[in-house]
Design a protein around this motif. Structure first.
Motif, short mmCIF file in Angstrom:
data_model
loop_
_atom_site.label_atom_id
_atom_site.label_comp_id
_atom_site.label_asym_id
_atom_site.label_seq_id
_atom_site.Cartn_x
_atom_site.Cartn_y
_atom_site.Cartn_z
N GLN A 166 0.82 -1.20 0.00
CA GLN A 166 0.00 0.00 0.00
C GLN A 166 0.86 1.26 0.00
OE1 GLN A 166 -2.41 0.65 3.53
NE2 GLN A 166 -4.18 1.12 2.24
N ARG A 167 1.94 1.24 0.83
CA ARG A 167 2.78 2.44 0.88
C ARG A 167 3.62 2.62 -0.39
NH1 ARG A 167 3.54 0.78 6.35
NH2 ARG A 167 5.52 -0.18 5.80
N ARG A 168 4.14 1.48 -0.94
CA ARG A 168 5.06 1.61 -2.08
C ARG A 168 4.33 1.87 -3.39
NH1 ARG A 168 10.00 -2.44 -2.66
NH2 ARG A 168 10.50 -1.23 -0.80
N TYR A 169 3.20 1.20 -3.62
CA TYR A 169 2.56 1.27 -4.93
C TYR A 169 1.26 2.08 -4.92
CZ TYR A 169 5.87 -2.42 -6.02
OH TYR A 169 7.02 -3.15 -6.19
N ALA A 170 0.98 2.74 -3.79
CA ALA A 170 -0.22 3.58 -3.76
C ALA A 170 -0.11 4.68 -4.81
CB ALA A 170 -0.39 4.19 -2.38
N GLY A 171 -1.11 4.77 -5.69
CA GLY A 171 -1.12 5.78 -6.74
C GLY A 171 -0.40 5.38 -8.01
N GLN A 172 0.41 4.30 -7.96
CA GLN A 172 1.14 3.86 -9.15
C GLN A 172 0.32 2.88 -9.98
OE1 GLN A 172 5.09 2.51 -8.27
NE2 GLN A 172 5.45 4.09 -6.69
N LEU A 173 -0.63 2.18 -9.34
CA LEU A 173 -1.52 1.27 -10.05
C LEU A 173 -2.85 1.97 -10.27
CD1 LEU A 173 -0.66 -1.93 -8.01
CD2 LEU A 173 0.34 -1.22 -10.20
N ASP A 174 -3.78 1.24 -10.86
CA ASP A 174 -5.07 1.87 -11.08
C ASP A 174 -5.85 1.93 -9.76
OD1 ASP A 174 -5.74 -0.71 -10.62
OD2 ASP A 174 -6.57 -1.11 -12.61
N GLU A 175 -6.98 2.59 -9.79
CA GLU A 175 -7.78 2.83 -8.58
C GLU A 175 -8.29 1.52 -7.98
OE1 GLU A 175 -11.81 5.26 -7.22
OE2 GLU A 175 -10.99 5.50 -9.25
N ARG A 176 -8.64 0.57 -8.85
CA ARG A 176 -9.16 -0.71 -8.34
C ARG A 176 -8.08 -1.48 -7.60
NH1 ARG A 176 -13.15 -4.15 -11.97
NH2 ARG A 176 -14.35 -2.31 -11.40
N ALA A 177 -6.81 -1.41 -8.10
CA ALA A 177 -5.72 -2.11 -7.41
C ALA A 177 -5.51 -1.52 -6.03
CB ALA A 177 -4.43 -2.02 -8.23
N ASP A 178 -5.55 -0.18 -5.91
CA ASP A 178 -5.43 0.45 -4.59
C ASP A 178 -6.56 0.00 -3.67
OD1 ASP A 178 -3.18 1.77 -5.43
OD2 ASP A 178 -4.23 3.64 -5.91
N GLN A 179 -7.76 -0.15 -4.25
CA GLN A 179 -8.91 -0.58 -3.43
C GLN A 179 -8.72 -2.01 -2.93
OE1 GLN A 179 -12.65 -0.56 -5.52
NE2 GLN A 179 -13.85 -0.51 -3.62
N TYR A 180 -8.21 -2.87 -3.83
CA TYR A 180 -7.99 -4.26 -3.44
C TYR A 180 -6.94 -4.36 -2.32
CZ TYR A 180 -10.65 -5.72 -7.54
OH TYR A 180 -11.64 -5.92 -8.46
#
Length: 583
Positions: free
Chosen positions: A320-334
């Motif tokens: 969550q800390r490393r890839y937050a905002g780097q993937l799409d919105e659904r990935a952040d939600q998952y």
């Protein structure tokens, strides 16, 4: 039933025998009481009457001799001082005579002898003593000495003889009384021996009767029942002895016949019973295996599951800390779902373990100061209180017996719940107070939150029962279940006060110390005494202040907690710059 009515029952026989023994013992007791009273009366007569009579009779003789000697001495010397023993002797003689007369009220022979002594003494004084004294005073010692002749001496010897007769009568009365004491003492001993013989005889008769009417019939009945128990269901049981035993034998025989009739059915059902037993054995083995699995699961839940769950939560948080905002919105939600699920599972496991350990892992009860516990609660909930801008206050708290860690956990759960279930845009206020009700401390945790509907007042203490979704208010739904279990472990009870005007008030009880109960009773008695003496109405105590703003918690008039310098804060029990204040 006809057989049961024939003859005396066992109860009737025993009662009759005991009644005879009791009547005999009561009669002997009455006779012993009468003899003992008579014996005591005779002993009192020896000690309090005849003994003092003998002493006073001897003293009377001595007093009379003193009078005679005093008169003779006065006749020789003519010295007035020689008459002092005579005058004192006369007074003492009268006192002794009156005392002897009182003590000899029951002895007419003694009183008659005393009358003779008094008559002779009065005659001697009239005919000898007084004329000698008058003559000496008028004509001198020689004239008075001439009046003392052999006749006067013989007259006084007659008085001495009468006094001896009086002493002999007293000795006779004393001996008769002593003989009566011996007689009554012997009679008392005889009665005691008879009572012992009656008790012994009654015991022997009781043993023999019990052997004949109880032990032998019972032994015969037991022998017949044992034959039936060994398998001889055709053996007829016949009773003997008291009607109760015969009736019992009839009942047992009826049972025997019923068992014999049902024996065939029992044999037919044996195979089915054996099959049921085998199924039960299998279920028992399955239950044993299931218990072992549950124990293993508890071990895994408390040890093995914690490590992979912490690892999953940690790596999900790293993602969550490393890839937050780097993937799409659904990935952040998952990823957020995964982190939340792992954390919720971790909290759930920890709460379950805490719930299961209550009362199982114990440190023993000690005296716990709840004022100190509330200070620890304020420290543990400091972050939540500051985040919600909450105000935690508490009044004077008691000292009770319990486990300090569990009581701290109890109050932390209540305070945390009060802060969690707050109203929007309303600063939370939580107040903890205590009052003594009977032999228990009733402790209340009151807040100004969203409140609880009366129909859900009991449901909230059930494990995993939630009244709101986890999105609205986070948590596992086990906090109040832990509260209930801790309170019950300490011997109290917990409930929701459905009459609260605002917010939620949860009350629970804890047993009070004996010293607190006694102090409360003494204070109540003193208060009642003061109220009776004081005609002016007393001011309302601080504890009866407005329910929404308890007295003694260090507030300003506008209701907010006042800021105090560090010294004042320490004196009032606050925790420095925080808003929590105590009374």
């Amino acid at each position: 039933m006809k057989a049961y009515q024939q003859g005396w029952t066992l109860r009737r026989r025993v009662v009759a025998l005991l009644g005879v023994v009791v009547v005999l013992l009561l009669g002997l007791a009455a006779a012993e009481a009468a003899v003992a009273a008579k014996n005591r009366e005779n002993i009192d007569a020896v000690l309090l009457k005849t003994g003092p009579l003998r002493v006073q009779a001897q003293e009377l003789m001595s007093v009379l001799l003193d009078q005679e000697t005093s008169v003779r001495g006065y006749a020789v010397n003519g010295d007035r001082r020689d008459l002092e023993p005579y005058q004192e002797g006369v007074k003492r003689e009268q006192t002794l005579a009156a005392s002897i007369r009182d003590l000899s009220a029951d002895y007419p022979d003694v009183r008659r002898s005393l009358d003779v002594v008094e008559q002779q003494t009065a005659q001697w004084r009239t005919q000898v003593a007084e004329p000698v004294i008058t003559t000496v005073e008028r004509d001198g010692a020689a004239a008075g000495q001439a009046l003392i002749t052999d006749a006067t001496r013989q007259q006084f010897d007659g008085i001495r003889t009468s006094v001896n007769t009086l002493q002999d009568e007293i000795l006779t009365v004393r001996q008769e009384t002593a003989d009566r004491v011996n007689s009554t003492s012997n009679a008392l001993v005889v009665l005691l021996v008879i009572a012992a013989l009656v008790v012994t005889t009654a015991g022997v008769v009781m043993l023999l009767s019990l052997d004949r009417i109880l032990i032998r019939p019972l032994a015969a009945l037991v022998s017949q029942v044992r034959e039936v128990a060994d398998g001889d269901y055709r053996h007829h049981i016949e009773g003997s002895g008291p009607p109760e035993f015969r009736r019992l034998a009839e009942d047992i025989d009826q049972m025997r016949m019923k068992i014999a009739r049902e024996l065939d059915e029992v044999r037919e059902a044996r195979e089915r019973i054996e099959w049921v037993n085998s199924q039960l054995q299998k279920q028992a083995e399955e239950l044993t295996r299931s218990n072992r699995d549950l124990e293993q699961f508890a071990y895994v839940a408390s040890h093995d599951l914690q490590e992979p769950l912490r690892k999953v939560a940690s790596f999900c948080q790293l993602l969550q800390r490393r890839y937050a905002g780097q993937l799409d919105e659904r990935a952040d939600q998952y990823i957020a779902f995964a982190v939340d699920g792992a954390q919720r599972m971790q909290r759930l496991i920890n709460d379950l373990l805490a719930f299961s350990r209550i009362g199982r892992l114990t440190t023993g009860f000690t005296e716990v100061d709840l004022n100190k516990v509330m200070g620890d609660v304020a420290g543990q909930t400091e972050a939540a209180l500051q985040y919600a801008d909450a105000d935690l206050t508490w009044g004077e708290m008691p000292t009770i017996r319990g486990e300090e860690p569990l009581l701290t956990n109890l109050l932390v759960n209540l305070v945390s719940n009060s802060v969690k279930f707050r109203r929007a845009d309303v600063p939370p206020k939580v107040h903890v107070s205590a009052r003594l009700v009977g032999d228990e401390w009733e402790i209340s945790c009151r807040d100004n939150g969203i409140g609880i509907e009366p129909e859900f007042a009991d449901k909230i203490f059930v494990i995993f029962q939630r009244l709101h979704s986890k999105d609205a208010y986070p948590g596992t739904g086990i906090g109040l279940a832990i509260v209930k279990k801790i309170v019950e472990y300490h011997g109290g009870r917990v409930w929701v006060d459905t009459d609260a005007d605002e917010g939620t008030t949860i009350r629970f009880t804890l047993p009070a110390l004996e010293a607190d109960i006694e102090a409360a009773k003494a204070a109540e008695a003193a208060k009642d005494g003061d109220a009776a003496d004081d005609a002016e109405p007393a001011e309302a105590p601080a504890a009866e202040a407005a329910e929404g703003d308890p007295a003694g918690v260090g507030r300003q008039p506008d209701g907010e907690a006042r800021e105090e310098p560090p010294a004042e804060a320490d004196r009032h029990g606050t925790n420095g710059g925080m808003k929590e204040t105590v009374g």
